[in-house]
Write a protein that holds these residues in place. Structure first.
Motif, mmCIF file in Angstrom:
data_model
loop_
_atom_site.group_PDB
_atom_site.id
_atom_site.type_symbol
_atom_site.label_atom_id
_atom_site.label_comp_id
_atom_site.label_asym_id
_atom_site.label_seq_id
_atom_site.Cartn_x
_atom_site.Cartn_y
_atom_site.Cartn_z
ATOM 1 N N VAL A 78 29.316 -9.016 -0.811
ATOM 2 C CA VAL A 78 29.086 -8.331 0.460
ATOM 3 C C VAL A 78 27.639 -8.513 0.923
ATOM 4 N N ALA A 79 26.697 -8.534 -0.003
ATOM 5 C CA ALA A 79 25.288 -8.706 0.354
ATOM 6 C C ALA A 79 25.025 -10.074 0.973
ATOM 7 N N TYR A 80 25.914 -11.024 0.741
ATOM 8 C CA TYR A 80 25.719 -12.388 1.216
ATOM 9 C C TYR A 80 26.578 -12.734 2.424
ATOM 10 N N VAL A 81 27.296 -11.756 2.950
ATOM 11 C CA VAL A 81 28.208 -11.996 4.069
ATOM 12 C C VAL A 81 27.585 -11.473 5.360
ATOM 13 N N ASP A 82 27.497 -12.351 6.366
ATOM 14 C CA ASP A 82 26.941 -11.958 7.659
ATOM 15 C C ASP A 82 27.955 -11.244 8.542
ATOM 16 N N GLY A 83 29.236 -11.478 8.286
ATOM 17 C CA GLY A 83 30.262 -10.853 9.093
ATOM 18 C C GLY A 83 31.634 -11.363 8.715
ATOM 19 N N VAL A 84 32.634 -10.833 9.399
ATOM 20 C CA VAL A 84 34.027 -11.187 9.137
ATOM 21 C C VAL A 84 34.652 -11.665 10.444
ATOM 22 N N TYR A 85 35.417 -12.746 10.358
ATOM 23 C CA TYR A 85 36.093 -13.293 11.536
ATOM 24 C C TYR A 85 37.587 -13.347 11.244
ATOM 25 N N SER A 86 38.380 -12.775 12.128
ATOM 26 C CA SER A 86 39.827 -12.744 11.960
ATOM 27 C C SER A 86 40.465 -13.796 12.862
ATOM 28 N N ILE A 87 41.337 -14.618 12.267
ATOM 29 C CA ILE A 87 42.046 -15.642 13.029
ATOM 30 C C ILE A 87 43.417 -15.870 12.392
ATOM 31 N N ASP A 88 44.459 -15.789 13.194
ATOM 32 C CA ASP A 88 45.831 -16.053 12.723
ATOM 33 C C ASP A 88 46.162 -15.355 11.406
ATOM 34 N N LYS A 89 45.935 -14.065 11.332
ATOM 35 C CA LYS A 89 46.229 -13.242 10.151
ATOM 36 C C LYS A 89 45.386 -13.630 8.931
ATOM 37 N N ARG A 90 44.309 -14.365 9.152
ATOM 38 C CA ARG A 90 43.386 -14.728 8.076
ATOM 39 C C ARG A 90 42.057 -14.031 8.336
ATOM 40 N N LEU A 91 41.386 -13.659 7.263
ATOM 41 C CA LEU A 91 40.045 -13.101 7.369
ATOM 42 C C LEU A 91 39.075 -14.076 6.728
ATOM 43 N N LEU A 92 38.091 -14.509 7.516
ATOM 44 C CA LEU A 92 37.074 -15.420 7.013
ATOM 45 C C LEU A 92 35.778 -14.644 6.817
ATOM 46 N N LEU A 93 35.182 -14.773 5.650
ATOM 47 C CA LEU A 93 33.898 -14.152 5.373
ATOM 48 C C LEU A 93 32.814 -15.172 5.714
ATOM 49 N N LEU A 94 31.930 -14.839 6.651
ATOM 50 C CA LEU A 94 30.875 -15.756 7.074
ATOM 51 C C LEU A 94 29.711 -15.620 6.102
ATOM 52 N N LEU A 95 29.543 -16.631 5.271
ATOM 53 C CA LEU A 95 28.580 -16.601 4.176
ATOM 54 C C LEU A 95 27.182 -16.985 4.652
ATOM 55 N N ASN A 96 26.198 -16.217 4.238
ATOM 56 C CA ASN A 96 24.796 -16.531 4.504
ATOM 57 C C ASN A 96 24.268 -17.269 3.281
ATOM 58 N N LEU A 97 24.179 -18.598 3.379
ATOM 59 C CA LEU A 97 23.771 -19.406 2.228
ATOM 60 C C LEU A 97 22.345 -19.129 1.787
ATOM 61 N N ASN A 98 21.459 -18.834 2.729
ATOM 62 C CA ASN A 98 20.078 -18.566 2.353
ATOM 63 C C ASN A 98 19.984 -17.376 1.408
ATOM 64 N N ARG A 99 20.793 -16.353 1.639
ATOM 65 C CA ARG A 99 20.796 -15.195 0.730
ATOM 66 C C ARG A 99 21.614 -15.471 -0.525
ATOM 67 N N ALA A 100 22.749 -16.126 -0.393
ATOM 68 C CA ALA A 100 23.627 -16.371 -1.544
ATOM 69 C C ALA A 100 22.978 -17.270 -2.585
ATOM 70 N N LEU A 101 22.144 -18.197 -2.139
ATOM 71 C CA LEU A 101 21.524 -19.144 -3.073
ATOM 72 C C LEU A 101 20.083 -18.798 -3.417
ATOM 73 N N ASN A 102 19.645 -17.612 -3.039
ATOM 74 C CA ASN A 102 18.286 -17.171 -3.322
ATOM 75 C C ASN A 102 18.053 -17.159 -4.829
ATOM 76 N N VAL A 103 16.859 -17.519 -5.228
ATOM 77 C CA VAL A 103 16.508 -17.532 -6.656
ATOM 78 C C VAL A 103 16.570 -16.126 -7.234
ATOM 79 N N ASP A 104 16.184 -15.129 -6.438
ATOM 80 C CA ASP A 104 16.252 -13.733 -6.869
ATOM 81 C C ASP A 104 17.393 -13.044 -6.128
ATOM 82 N N PRO A 105 18.639 -13.174 -6.645
ATOM 83 C CA PRO A 105 19.765 -12.594 -5.930
ATOM 84 C C PRO A 105 19.672 -11.075 -5.828
ATOM 85 N N VAL A 106 20.342 -10.538 -4.810
ATOM 86 C CA VAL A 106 20.393 -9.096 -4.602
ATOM 87 C C VAL A 106 21.141 -8.460 -5.770
ATOM 88 N N GLN A 107 20.590 -7.440 -6.339
ATOM 89 C CA GLN A 107 21.229 -6.767 -7.489
ATOM 90 C C GLN A 107 22.021 -5.562 -7.024
#
Length: 152
Positions: A123-152
């Motif tokens: 959740v800390a790495y997701v910028d938002g959620v997009y719904s399309i055709d009964k699917r939910l896409l999690l919009l990933l923030n790569l800069n945060r997800a790949l940070n050397v010091d991840p969110v704890q």
């Protein structure tokens, strides 16, 4: 600016990929390429999420398992496993994903904030959620997800 230009401005292209049972999306502007699974050379002493390096057309590129970064269950590689080559903080990195399925035009005004009640590291790495055709896409923030010091 006319209506057509305004509409076009609010849409961005995203590549959709699977990790475990979830669908994620990242902006195409960060994607340098998409490859089938290549031979990964392990690097002794690397962090657990760094699976190793690949030699892609003469360029040595680190490969990261996003499932480990997001605390998702790790699984075996399959025929559909892909490496998405991305540019993050001016470095090219390969991301291991279970499958890469689509490129979508996402209307930015239809993105919902990620619900805080879900919990979990992702959740800390997701910028938002997009719904399309009964699917939910999690919009990933790569800069945060790949940070050397991840969110704890």
């Amino acid at each position: 600016m006319n209506e057509f230009e305004e509409m076009d401005f609010e849409k961005k292209k995203y590549i959709v990929f699977q990790l475990h049972d979830e669908e994620f999306a990242i902006p195409v502007s960060q994607v340098q390429g998409l490859e089938k699974l290549l031979k990964i050379t392990r690097v002794p002493g690397a962090a657990p999420e760094v699976k190793g390096v690949i030699n892609l057309r003469g360029v040595i590129t680190p490969v990261i398992d996003l499932k480990i970064c997001l605390d998702l269950p790790v699984s075996e590689f399959t025929e559909s496993t892909r490496i998405i080559l991305v540019n993050v903080n001016n470095s090219e990195v390969g991301l291991l994903v279970d499958d890469a399925s689509d490129v979508l035009d996402i209307d930015m005004k239809n993105i919902e904030p990620s619900p805080d009640v879900i919990g979990g590291k992702e959740v800390a790495y997701v910028d938002g959620v997009y719904s399309i055709d009964k699917r939910l896409l999690l919009l990933l923030n790569l800069n945060r997800a790949l940070n050397v010091d991840p969110v704890q």
